[in-house]
Write a protein that holds these residues in place. Structure first.
Motif, PDB file in Angstrom:
ATOM      1  N   ARG A 131       8.075  13.798  -5.767  1.00 43.35           N
ATOM      2  CA  ARG A 131       7.158  13.239  -4.763  1.00 43.35           C
ATOM      3  C   ARG A 131       8.046  12.586  -3.714  1.00 43.35           C
ATOM      4  N   MET A 132       7.975  13.106  -2.500  1.00 42.58           N
ATOM      5  CA  MET A 132       8.800  12.581  -1.421  1.00 42.58           C
ATOM      6  C   MET A 132       7.931  11.816  -0.440  1.00 42.58           C
ATOM      7  N   LEU A 133       8.470  10.703   0.027  1.00 42.23           N
ATOM      8  CA  LEU A 133       7.826   9.944   1.080  1.00 42.23           C
ATOM      9  C   LEU A 133       8.790   9.873   2.249  1.00 42.23           C
ATOM     10  N   ALA A 134       8.301  10.235   3.419  1.00 41.79           N
ATOM     11  CA  ALA A 134       9.127  10.219   4.628  1.00 41.79           C
ATOM     12  C   ALA A 134       8.473   9.344   5.686  1.00 41.79           C
ATOM     13  N   VAL A 135       9.257   8.492   6.316  1.00 42.35           N
ATOM     14  CA  VAL A 135       8.807   7.765   7.494  1.00 42.35           C
ATOM     15  C   VAL A 135       9.236   8.624   8.679  1.00 42.35           C
ATOM     16  N   ALA A 136       8.247   9.154   9.391  1.00 42.68           N
ATOM     17  CA  ALA A 136       8.544  10.118  10.457  1.00 42.68           C
ATOM     18  C   ALA A 136       7.694   9.828  11.690  1.00 42.68           C
ATOM     19  N   GLU A 137       8.277  10.074  12.842  1.00 45.09           N
ATOM     20  CA  GLU A 137       7.583   9.852  14.109  1.00 45.09           C
ATOM     21  C   GLU A 137       6.289  10.667  14.169  1.00 45.09           C
ATOM     22  N   PRO A 138       5.264  10.159  14.858  1.00 42.34           N
ATOM     23  CA  PRO A 138       3.974  10.847  14.912  1.00 42.34           C
ATOM     24  C   PRO A 138       4.056  12.308  15.361  1.00 42.34           C
ATOM     25  N   ALA A 139       4.908  12.614  16.333  1.00 41.62           N
ATOM     26  CA  ALA A 139       5.022  14.003  16.792  1.00 41.62           C
ATOM     27  C   ALA A 139       5.508  14.905  15.662  1.00 41.62           C
ATOM     28  N   VAL A 140       6.411  14.405  14.834  1.00 35.92           N
ATOM     29  CA  VAL A 140       6.925  15.192  13.710  1.00 35.92           C
ATOM     30  C   VAL A 140       5.833  15.383  12.658  1.00 35.92           C
ATOM     31  N   VAL A 141       5.050  14.341  12.398  1.00 33.96           N
ATOM     32  CA  VAL A 141       3.943  14.452  11.445  1.00 33.96           C
ATOM     33  C   VAL A 141       2.937  15.480  11.942  1.00 33.96           C
ATOM     34  N   ARG A 142       2.597  15.426  13.219  1.00 31.01           N
ATOM     35  CA  ARG A 142       1.645  16.388  13.797  1.00 31.01           C
ATOM     36  C   ARG A 142       2.188  17.811  13.707  1.00 31.01           C
ATOM     37  N   ALA A 143       3.464  17.980  14.027  1.00 30.54           N
ATOM     38  CA  ALA A 143       4.078  19.311  13.976  1.00 30.54           C
ATOM     39  C   ALA A 143       4.097  19.854  12.551  1.00 30.54           C
ATOM     40  N   ALA A 144       4.386  18.996  11.576  1.00 34.11           N
ATOM     41  CA  ALA A 144       4.386  19.423  10.176  1.00 34.11           C
ATOM     42  C   ALA A 144       2.984  19.854   9.752  1.00 34.11           C
ATOM     43  N   ALA A 145       1.968  19.113  10.178  1.00 35.00           N
ATOM     44  CA  ALA A 145       0.586  19.475   9.841  1.00 35.00           C
ATOM     45  C   ALA A 145       0.188  20.808  10.468  1.00 35.00           C
ATOM     46  N   VAL A 146       0.572  21.016  11.719  1.00 42.87           N
ATOM     47  CA  VAL A 146       0.281  22.291  12.392  1.00 42.87           C
ATOM     48  C   VAL A 146       0.904  23.440  11.608  1.00 42.87           C
ATOM     49  N   HIS A 147       2.163  23.281  11.241  1.00 43.88           N
ATOM     50  CA  HIS A 147       2.857  24.329  10.494  1.00 43.88           C
ATOM     51  C   HIS A 147       2.227  24.552   9.121  1.00 43.88           C
ATOM     52  N   GLN A 158       0.802  -1.225   0.000  1.00 45.38           N
ATOM     53  CA  GLN A 158       0.000   0.000   0.000  1.00 45.38           C
ATOM     54  C   GLN A 158       0.838   1.280   0.000  1.00 45.38           C
ATOM     55  N   VAL A 159       2.152   1.141   0.063  1.00 46.31           N
ATOM     56  CA  VAL A 159       3.026   2.316   0.096  1.00 46.31           C
ATOM     57  C   VAL A 159       3.007   2.992  -1.274  1.00 46.31           C
ATOM     58  N   PRO A 160       2.678   4.276  -1.314  1.00 47.82           N
ATOM     59  CA  PRO A 160       2.646   4.967  -2.602  1.00 47.82           C
ATOM     60  C   PRO A 160       4.050   5.145  -3.182  1.00 47.82           C
ATOM     61  N   ASP A 161       4.108   5.235  -4.489  1.00 51.04           N
ATOM     62  CA  ASP A 161       5.381   5.489  -5.159  1.00 51.04           C
ATOM     63  C   ASP A 161       5.837   6.917  -4.890  1.00 51.04           C
ATOM     64  N   ALA A 162       7.146   7.080  -4.878  1.00 47.79           N
ATOM     65  CA  ALA A 162       7.724   8.402  -4.671  1.00 47.79           C
ATOM     66  C   ALA A 162       9.022   8.488  -5.466  1.00 47.79           C
ATOM     67  N   ASP A 163       9.496   9.716  -5.643  1.00 46.08           N
ATOM     68  CA  ASP A 163      10.785   9.937  -6.303  1.00 46.08           C
ATOM     69  C   ASP A 163      11.932   9.855  -5.311  1.00 46.08           C
ATOM     70  N   ARG A 164      11.652  10.235  -4.065  1.00 42.27           N
ATOM     71  CA  ARG A 164      12.670  10.220  -3.011  1.00 42.27           C
ATOM     72  C   ARG A 164      12.053   9.655  -1.745  1.00 42.27           C
TER      73      ARG A 164
END
Length: 189
Positions: free
Chosen positions: A133-149, A36-42
């Motif tokens: 298209r970038m895909l990052a595996v990131a900790e939940p706190a980082v994902v939340r912080a990115a969304a807030v920003h 289910q992981v989407p394709d990405a360039d990086r």
């Protein structure tokens, strides 16, 4: 695109961060989600063992991105939430109420959101990176912080966002004009 890492024992025990490995169930869930992981360039990942193990189980080869490191929680790292609440109730209450507070001696919520936002904005400002298209595996706190920003939310909104394990959050656009698509599970629950 941001994928939160799979489950581990620390998450099951409601521990503050800590760089624990995936547990057996987390590895199984990540392997089941690989298709289910989407394709990405990086592909990039935060430097934690949990992010690296999730990327490996998902079958993606990631470059480590230091800006995606987990929230630095100082003296509370690895501690259980209930233990900190019993030992330091006033400090915990201050931390939850004041985004600038860091009674644990680590990074404040304001600093975490600024770090995640700077990484996101730098990607968008880099012409080549912005087209990828970038895909990052990131900790939940980082994902939340990115969304807030990205959405220009008040920093306190961080506490109202939930990022379960192995979910995909997509941010598209540019600084000042981001769109958010969040919470798509990669595997059946």
């Amino acid at each position: 695109m941001l994928i939160s890492p799979a489950m581990n024992q620390g998450l099951r025990e409601a521990r503050f961060a800590g760089d624990g490995p995936l547990d057996a169930a987390g590895v199984r869930q990540a392997r089941a989600a690989a298709a289910q992981v989407p394709d990405a360039d990086r592909y990039v990942a935060g430097p934690s063992r949990r992010c690296a193990a999730t990327a490996d189980a998902l079958g993606i080869d990631c470059v480590v991105e230091p800006a995606l490191r987990d929230w630095e929680l100082g003296g509370w790292a690895g501690e259980r939430l209930d233990t900190v609440a019993a030992r330091e109730p006033d400090a915990l209450a201050d931390w939850l109420a004041d985004p600038g507070a860091a009674p644990h001696g680590g990074e404040s919520l304001l600093a975490l959101c600024a770090r995640a936002g700077a990484w996101l904005d730098a990607l968008a400002a880099d012409g080549a990176a912005a087209r990828d298209r970038m895909l990052a595996v990131a900790e939940p706190a980082v994902v939340r912080a990115a969304a807030v920003h990205a959405l220009g939310l008040p920093v306190a909104a961080f506490w109202r966002l939930d990022v379960p394990p192995l979910t995909l959050t997509e941010l598209g656009g540019r600084p000042g004009r981001w769109n958010l698509r969040c919470g798509r599970p990669l595997a059946p629950r």
